[in-house]
Scaffold this motif. Structure first.
Motif, PDB file in Angstrom:
ATOM      1  N   THR A 113       0.842  -1.202   0.000  1.00 37.41           N
ATOM      2  CA  THR A 113       0.000   0.000   0.000  1.00 37.41           C
ATOM      3  C   THR A 113       0.879   1.254   0.000  1.00 37.41           C
ATOM      4  OG1 THR A 113      -1.841  -1.124   1.067  1.00 37.41           O
ATOM      5  CG2 THR A 113      -1.763   1.282   1.297  1.00 37.41           C
ATOM      6  N   ASN A 114       1.938   1.242   0.795  1.00 41.01           N
ATOM      7  CA  ASN A 114       2.877   2.370   0.797  1.00 41.01           C
ATOM      8  C   ASN A 114       3.523   2.541  -0.577  1.00 41.01           C
ATOM      9  OD1 ASN A 114       2.372   3.000   3.469  1.00 41.01           O
ATOM     10  ND2 ASN A 114       4.103   1.813   4.237  1.00 41.01           N
ATOM     11  N   PHE A 115       3.854   1.420  -1.217  1.00 32.06           N
ATOM     12  CA  PHE A 115       4.427   1.478  -2.562  1.00 32.06           C
ATOM     13  C   PHE A 115       3.430   2.097  -3.537  1.00 32.06           C
ATOM     14  CE2 PHE A 115       5.097  -0.622  -6.738  1.00 32.06           C
ATOM     15  CZ  PHE A 115       6.313  -0.022  -7.056  1.00 32.06           C
ATOM     16  N   GLU A 116       2.173   1.693  -3.458  1.00 33.46           N
ATOM     17  CA  GLU A 116       1.151   2.280  -4.326  1.00 33.46           C
ATOM     18  C   GLU A 116       1.075   3.797  -4.139  1.00 33.46           C
ATOM     19  OE1 GLU A 116      -2.197  -1.192  -4.901  1.00 33.46           O
ATOM     20  OE2 GLU A 116      -2.157  -0.101  -3.001  1.00 33.46           O
ATOM     21  N   SER A 117       1.152   4.236  -2.903  1.00 35.37           N
ATOM     22  CA  SER A 117       1.141   5.684  -2.634  1.00 35.37           C
ATOM     23  C   SER A 117       2.367   6.354  -3.236  1.00 35.37           C
ATOM     24  CB  SER A 117       1.095   5.944  -1.128  1.00 35.37           C
ATOM     25  OG  SER A 117      -0.111   5.489  -0.592  1.00 35.37           O
ATOM     26  N   ASP A 118       3.519   5.724  -3.067  1.00 34.97           N
ATOM     27  CA  ASP A 118       4.749   6.267  -3.653  1.00 34.97           C
ATOM     28  C   ASP A 118       4.628   6.382  -5.171  1.00 34.97           C
ATOM     29  OD1 ASP A 118       6.041   6.477  -1.216  1.00 34.97           O
ATOM     30  OD2 ASP A 118       7.375   4.757  -1.539  1.00 34.97           O
ATOM     31  N   LEU A 120       5.135   9.647  -8.157  1.00 38.96           N
ATOM     32  CA  LEU A 120       6.343   9.612  -8.979  1.00 38.96           C
ATOM     33  C   LEU A 120       6.242  10.485 -10.221  1.00 38.96           C
ATOM     34  CD1 LEU A 120       7.179   5.801  -9.052  1.00 38.96           C
ATOM     35  CD2 LEU A 120       8.384   7.583  -7.782  1.00 38.96           C
ATOM     36  N   ALA A 121       7.385  10.984 -10.606  1.00 40.60           N
ATOM     37  CA  ALA A 121       7.534  11.595 -11.925  1.00 40.60           C
ATOM     38  C   ALA A 121       8.033  10.464 -12.823  1.00 40.60           C
ATOM     39  CB  ALA A 121       8.547  12.727 -11.877  1.00 40.60           C
ATOM     40  N   VAL A 168      11.844   6.608  -9.281  1.00 38.12           N
ATOM     41  CA  VAL A 168      11.238   5.294  -9.462  1.00 38.12           C
ATOM     42  C   VAL A 168      12.036   4.241  -8.703  1.00 38.12           C
ATOM     43  CG1 VAL A 168      10.647   3.490 -11.138  1.00 38.12           C
ATOM     44  CG2 VAL A 168      10.205   5.902 -11.685  1.00 38.12           C
ATOM     45  N   LEU A 169      13.342   4.252  -8.873  1.00 36.83           N
ATOM     46  CA  LEU A 169      14.178   3.263  -8.192  1.00 36.83           C
ATOM     47  C   LEU A 169      14.149   3.442  -6.680  1.00 36.83           C
ATOM     48  CD1 LEU A 169      17.148   3.126 -10.699  1.00 36.83           C
ATOM     49  CD2 LEU A 169      15.402   1.361 -10.305  1.00 36.83           C
ATOM     50  N   ALA A 170      14.025   4.662  -6.213  1.00 37.76           N
ATOM     51  CA  ALA A 170      13.918   4.893  -4.766  1.00 37.76           C
ATOM     52  C   ALA A 170      12.632   4.272  -4.223  1.00 37.76           C
ATOM     53  CB  ALA A 170      13.971   6.383  -4.455  1.00 37.76           C
ATOM     54  N   VAL A 186      11.045  -2.877  -1.479  1.00 36.04           N
ATOM     55  CA  VAL A 186      11.845  -4.092  -1.327  1.00 36.04           C
ATOM     56  C   VAL A 186      12.428  -4.178   0.084  1.00 36.04           C
ATOM     57  CG1 VAL A 186      13.950  -5.275  -2.098  1.00 36.04           C
ATOM     58  CG2 VAL A 186      12.331  -4.357  -3.783  1.00 36.04           C
ATOM     59  N   LEU A 187      12.951  -3.077   0.596  1.00 35.52           N
ATOM     60  CA  LEU A 187      13.507  -3.096   1.953  1.00 35.52           C
ATOM     61  C   LEU A 187      12.423  -3.353   2.991  1.00 35.52           C
ATOM     62  CD1 LEU A 187      16.102  -0.178   1.741  1.00 35.52           C
ATOM     63  CD2 LEU A 187      16.516  -2.649   1.565  1.00 35.52           C
TER      64      LEU A 187
END
Length: 133
Positions: free
Chosen positions: A49-54, A58-59, A66-68, A74-75
Motif C-alpha cells: 500500500t505504501n508502494f502504491e502511494s509512492d 512519482l515523476a 522510481v528506483l527509490a 523491497v527493503l
C-alpha cells in the motif's frame, strides 16, 4: 492498481477454509491453509500500500525517483520476511510481488523495460540489488 499478492493469498486461504469446512476439500489438498498468518498478510499489505502511494507521487521520467520507490518497498518486504512469523516470501511469492511492482509502475506510465535497460538489468531484476527474498 493491480491486485496485491497478499490480497490474492488471503482470498485463496478463505476459499480453502470454506471448502474444507464444507467438506468439499481434503485439508491435505489445501495449498494455502496455514501458510500465511494474518500479521504476515497485513505487513505485506502495508508495504505494498505504501508502494502504491509512492507510485502515485512519482515523476515517470525520473529513474532516481522510481528506483527509490522500488528500493523502499523491497527493503520493507525484506523486513517483513525477516521479522514476521506465519509466512515467508519464497519463489512463488517473489514472482507475484515482482509482477505487482512491474504492473503498478507500468500503470503509472513507467516503461519498466526501458528503465531496466538503462540500469543494465532485465525487466524482472529491478528489485535484485536490494532484495533478500
Amino acid at each position: 492498481m493491480p491486485v496485491k499478492p497478499s490480497q490474492y493469498w488471503r482470498t485463496e486461504t478463505e476459499k480453502e477454509t470454506h471448502a474444507v469446512s464444507a467438506g468439499t476439500m481434503d485439508p491435505e489438498s489445501a495449498s494455502f491453509l496455514g501458510v500465511y498468518s494474518e500479521s504476515f498478510l497485513n505487513a505485506v499489505d502495508a508495504a505494498l500500500t505504501n508502494f502504491e502511494s509512492d507510485v502515485r507521487e512519482l515523476a515517470p521520467t525520473s529513474d532516481a525517483q522510481v528506483l527509490a520507490a522500488v528500493e523502499r518497498v523491497v527493503l520493507a518486504l525484506n523486513r517483513v520476511n525477516q521479522e514476521e512469523t506465519g509466512g515467508s516470501i519464497d519463489t512463488d511469492e517473489r514472482e507475484q510481488i515482482c509482477l505487482f511492482i512491474d504492473e503498478a509502475l507500468t500503470e503509472h506510465g513507467i516503461d519498466v523495460g526501458e528503465l531496466a535497460a538503462r540500469q543494465q538489468v532485465s525487466r524482472y531484476a529491478i528489485t535484485d540489488r536490494w532484495r533478500e527474498w
